[in-house]
Design an enzyme around this catalytic site. Structure first.
Site, PDB file in Angstrom:
ATOM      1  N   CYS A  59       0.829  -1.209   0.000  1.00 29.67           N
ATOM      2  CA  CYS A  59       0.000   0.000   0.000  1.00 29.67           C
ATOM      3  C   CYS A  59       0.861   1.256   0.000  1.00 29.67           C
ATOM      4  O   CYS A  59       0.545   2.247  -0.673  1.00 29.67           O
ATOM      5  CB  CYS A  59      -0.906   0.020   1.225  1.00 29.67           C
ATOM      6  SG  CYS A  59      -2.097  -1.319   1.293  1.00 29.67           S
ATOM      7  N   ASP A 148     -20.744  11.773 -14.676  1.00 36.88           N
ATOM      8  CA  ASP A 148     -22.153  11.522 -14.387  1.00 36.88           C
ATOM      9  C   ASP A 148     -22.346  10.677 -13.129  1.00 36.88           C
ATOM     10  O   ASP A 148     -23.449  10.253 -12.817  1.00 36.88           O
ATOM     11  CB  ASP A 148     -22.829  10.844 -15.582  1.00 36.88           C
ATOM     12  CG  ASP A 148     -22.157   9.520 -15.975  1.00 36.88           C
ATOM     13  OD1 ASP A 148     -21.170   9.123 -15.298  1.00 36.88           O
ATOM     14  OD2 ASP A 148     -22.603   8.900 -16.959  1.00 36.88           O
TER      15      ASP A 148
END
Length: 234
Positions: A59, A148
């Protein structure tokens, strides 16, 4: 016939995020303060990417690479936001390790999800792999979200496999190009010619810039190429 799953399971399945669906909205605390996710997205492309835990090696390299590549995402009008199951204070302290090991500050927010509510909501948990506390580990999910607020593409990596940010950038280029009425072939890179999708008529296809048809033994006229359209970016 197999028995139907219990109602709770059916509800969980129906709530899963799917391609073309609107990304669920939520309020959360982040390393840069509280957000409402839909307000954060605004009218931009957004990438939400999850991580198993703070202070983990893979990570750390990923957040550093995302930071290094942020100018590439900015040029494409893309916002970045990460998620990890640790609290905000942990995220902020972890940033010092990311800086020391990768040379990068973290110029985007990291969502805190200590209750794993968002990991469950977005189906990000690996039931087979557990952390030191015996809880399911959050997988490396990537959600590509359009202006959107609909999900355009999803990638999922297991905890042991780091993401390829060249591919993540390429996916953004492909999505933004496909949004202009084209399709991208295998191994496509920005600037390569693209394909004309099947719904486009032969007449309209032939009128496209750089149109060419590859003839095939079947005699079907479906291997249609054209010059890639220019992406108008903010």
């Amino acid at each position: 016939r197999a028995p139907a799953p219990p109602p709770s399971t059916m509800a969980a399945v129906s709530a899963r995020v799917r391609l073309g669906s609107e990304i669920p909205n939520f309020d959360a605390e982040t390393s840069e303060g509280p957000i409402n996710f839909h307000e954060f997205i605004g009218d931009s492309w957004t990438i939400l990417f999850s991580h198993p835990r703070d202070y983990t090696p893979v990570c750390t390299t990923e957040l550093g690479e995302a930071a290094r590549r942020k100018p590439d995402f900015d040029a494409r009008g893309v916002k970045l936001i990460a998620l990890s199951v640790d609290p905000v204070d942990s995220h902020k302290a972890w940033a010092a390790d990311i800086k020391a090991s990768t040379g990068q500050d973290v110029p985007y927010p990291i969502i805190a999800d200590p209750t794993r509510d968002l990991a469950i909501k977005f189906d990000m948990l690996d039931p087979e792999e557990k952390d030191l506390e015996g809880l399911p580990v959050t997988v490396r999910s990537v959600f590509f979200i359009g202006p959107d607020k609909k999900v355009k593409l999803m990638l999922t990596y297991p905890p042991a496999v780091g993401r390829n940010f060249d591919e993540i950038v390429r996916c953004i280029d492909a999505l933004q190009t496909a949004a202009l009425g084209t399709a991208t072939p295998v191994n496509w890179q920005l600037g390569d010619e693209v394909m004309v999708p099947p719904p486009v008529s032969a007449e309209d296809a032939a009128a496209r810039e750089g149109f060419r048809l590859v003839e095939v033994p079947s005699g079907k006229s479906y291997m249609r190429y054209q010059k890639a359209p220019t992406i108008e970016r903010k």
